[in-house]
Design an enzyme around this catalytic site. Sequence first.
Site, PDB file in Angstrom:
ATOM      1  N   GLU A  71       0.816  -1.211   0.000  1.00 32.62           N
ATOM      2  CA  GLU A  71       0.000   0.000   0.000  1.00 32.62           C
ATOM      3  C   GLU A  71       0.850   1.260   0.000  1.00 32.62           C
ATOM      4  O   GLU A  71       0.529   2.232  -0.689  1.00 32.62           O
ATOM      5  CB  GLU A  71      -0.937   0.005   1.216  1.00 32.62           C
ATOM      6  CG  GLU A  71      -1.951  -1.116   1.253  1.00 32.62           C
ATOM      7  CD  GLU A  71      -3.085  -0.920   0.248  1.00 32.62           C
ATOM      8  OE1 GLU A  71      -3.934  -1.818   0.152  1.00 32.62           O
ATOM      9  OE2 GLU A  71      -3.131   0.120  -0.433  1.00 32.62           O
TER      10      GLU A  71
ATOM     11  N   GLU B 100     -12.740   0.422  -9.555  1.00 26.99           N
ATOM     12  CA  GLU B 100     -12.385  -0.542 -10.604  1.00 26.99           C
ATOM     13  C   GLU B 100     -13.356  -0.570 -11.780  1.00 26.99           C
ATOM     14  O   GLU B 100     -12.939  -0.720 -12.940  1.00 26.99           O
ATOM     15  CB  GLU B 100     -12.248  -1.944  -9.994  1.00 26.99           C
ATOM     16  CG  GLU B 100     -11.041  -2.123  -9.100  1.00 26.99           C
ATOM     17  CD  GLU B 100     -11.211  -1.500  -7.721  1.00 26.99           C
ATOM     18  OE1 GLU B 100     -10.182  -1.236  -7.056  1.00 26.99           O
ATOM     19  OE2 GLU B 100     -12.377  -1.271  -7.302  1.00 26.99           O
TER      20      GLU B 100
ATOM     21  N   ARG C 283       0.591   3.834  -3.156  1.00 33.11           N
ATOM     22  CA  ARG C 283      -0.018   5.132  -2.837  1.00 33.11           C
ATOM     23  C   ARG C 283       1.028   6.224  -2.655  1.00 33.11           C
ATOM     24  O   ARG C 283       0.912   7.303  -3.236  1.00 33.11           O
ATOM     25  CB  ARG C 283      -0.866   5.017  -1.564  1.00 33.11           C
ATOM     26  CG  ARG C 283      -1.978   3.990  -1.648  1.00 33.11           C
ATOM     27  CD  ARG C 283      -2.963   4.145  -0.521  1.00 33.11           C
ATOM     28  NE  ARG C 283      -3.739   2.926  -0.310  1.00 33.11           N
ATOM     29  CZ  ARG C 283      -4.944   2.898   0.247  1.00 33.11           C
ATOM     30  NH1 ARG C 283      -5.531   4.011   0.634  1.00 33.11           N
ATOM     31  NH2 ARG C 283      -5.581   1.756   0.428  1.00 33.11           N
TER      32      ARG C 283
ATOM     33  N   THR D 216      -1.313   0.837 -10.231  1.00 37.13           N
ATOM     34  CA  THR D 216      -2.586   0.264  -9.788  1.00 37.13           C
ATOM     35  C   THR D 216      -3.359   1.192  -8.863  1.00 37.13           C
ATOM     36  O   THR D 216      -4.514   0.903  -8.539  1.00 37.13           O
ATOM     37  CB  THR D 216      -2.344  -1.108  -9.122  1.00 37.13           C
ATOM     38  OG1 THR D 216      -3.573  -1.836  -9.069  1.00 37.13           O
ATOM     39  CG2 THR D 216      -1.750  -0.947  -7.719  1.00 37.13           C
TER      40      THR D 216
ATOM     41  N   ASP E  41      -5.015  -9.737  -8.189  1.00 35.67           N
ATOM     42  CA  ASP E  41      -5.304  -8.799  -9.276  1.00 35.67           C
ATOM     43  C   ASP E  41      -4.121  -8.065  -9.903  1.00 35.67           C
ATOM     44  O   ASP E  41      -3.780  -8.265 -11.075  1.00 35.67           O
ATOM     45  CB  ASP E  41      -6.369  -7.783  -8.834  1.00 35.67           C
ATOM     46  CG  ASP E  41      -6.109  -7.160  -7.470  1.00 35.67           C
ATOM     47  OD1 ASP E  41      -5.011  -7.341  -6.929  1.00 35.67           O
ATOM     48  OD2 ASP E  41      -7.008  -6.459  -6.956  1.00 35.67           O
TER      49      ASP E  41
END
Length: 646
Positions: free
Chosen positions: A271, A538, A275, A624, A404
């Site tokens: 994360e 998404e 981010r 992503t 994913d």
Amino acid sequence: MTTPALLPLSGRRIPTLAPGASSFPYHRATLRLSEKFILLLILSAFITLCFGAFFFLPDNSKHKRFDLGLEHMLIPHIDSSKEGRLSGGPVIHGQGLHDEHRHREEEESLRSKIRADHERVLEEAKEKLRKSREQLRAEIQTEKNKVAEQLKVKDGAGKPLPPVPMPKLVGINDGDPGDPEVKEKRDKIREMMKHAWDSYRQYGWGHNELKPLSKKGHSTNIFGNSQMGATIVDALDTLYIMGLHSEFKEGQEWIQQNLNFSVNAEVSVFEVNIRFIGGLLAAYYLSGQEVFKVKAVQLAEKLLPAFNTPTGIPWAMVNLKSGVGRNWGWASAGSSILAEFGTLHMEFVHLSYLTGNPAYFQKVIHIRKLLAKMDRPNGLYPNYLNPRTGRWGQHHTSVGGLGDSFYEYLLKAWLMSDKTDTEARRTYDDAIEAIERHLIRKSNGGLTFIGEWKNGHLERKMGHLTCFAGGMFALGADGSPNDKAGHYLQLGAEIAHTCHESYDRTVLKLGPEAFKFDSGLEAVAVRQNEKYYILRPEVIETYWYMWRFTHDPKYRQWGWEAAQAIDKHCRVSGGFSGIKDVYSSTPTYDDVQQSFFLAETLKYLYLLFSSDDLLPLDNWVFNTEAHPLPVLRLGNITLPGSSAVQ
């Protein structure tokens, strides 16, 4: 995809003295711990010097010679093995008297120095005692600032990075769609972004996220116990491309002054990478402001200890201060997660490019090489891998959560290398072929969905997170083997349609977290704990990619439906909140404005209603977390199985 902070010294209120009370600044009731510490320091120094004076000043009554323990430093060593000789030279007559005289002089010199130091410290102590409380506070704050600056330098804040040429940057602003109706919709998305940012600015500034109903800051265990301003970093590039430059400047100033990674906080490597590092790198490329690059590199250094495992597969979490890593307790007997250790490549390649340090690149290529050697059941990648043994955990494969973005980054590694990283493309194609064979099915009602493989059985359930795959198939269509570009573009369209149905079949027209395709139910959530919507991007991400590749107007229409539903049902006075049940006509809020709502959901909506020359896909690849990174056409990095990037 807390520990409460101490009040700053300057923010503390000093109690006033009662009438007639002593105004002496060291009154016990008015002292802080730091001031007491300073006084104790002064007092201990004073006592030490007094005792030093007692022992070291000459005793005129006895004229006693003191052994200061300096002989081994001041006079040559006597070599007892060679009678009458000093080591290192011949015997010199009268040498002993000369040495004694020199020793006395040095002893007297030392006494003089002690006297002088004694008097100087006494004067300093008197000076301190004459100072006011305010002056002492100012001195303490100055010392604290000095220490903070020293820590910054230690962490590399002042370490210059090598100059590298900026990749070709195209379409970083404007994107006017031309059509007034489309522009009006885009302006509405911009207004939603401003409401989300202004609310965070007012109620959660510096915290990782916002609780929009409670109107206060919020954080989760993925960011540890520290206030790292995740929403600020995540939102920067969205603010920039929307032309909200004063808000962007606010965020930049906070990062420059407050973003500190020397904190005792255990964070998610995945994360924080997507981010923070992704957000900082994107902000650097878009704005050219060096501070973002420097901060990204500082943080990356803090993540590197996570790779210190027997296999080189990183831990899921790492303590930014100690460098100690560990995995989530629930993850298949201490395994690392495919989507987490497989979603580092884009950012780490850019880090190697910008710093000239190959370590980042080597870490992620090592992961790819290790996976290439492993057997894969039915050609599928299980979601869990033990970083100690190098063996797969339980056999669970998903294109949604846990798996994913691993597949996404294989494709995007190829795109980011200007299509020269052929190994990444080949690995992607093989993985998608196995996914299509074992996971993709059509429902009785004709909806194409991607299920989950669990211990040899296909679970006919699809998560909201899986809906990104429609956009991935469209993005990877060009370059597919065996002339299957049309097939994968069509597959992307079918996934987009299924995900739209999951929205359309709810009361609020917002999609659930997961939905089933059995027992006569299709694209509908069954369990209560799967009926929530937490502002996820998404589905809208897939609409945007499908719009870019087909310009079919239905994707803009579907995107506008979602935007209206978010504005109607998720908007509150203090920002935007997730909803616990999308099938209920009276929504209950979860009271969290996720940072990815500003980074992804609103950005993809804005791009959907912009022209294609805003961040064109030939020049930019989105990580992503929707942070755009430029294609590297420069010959500084060579990837395995490819020629140098040109």
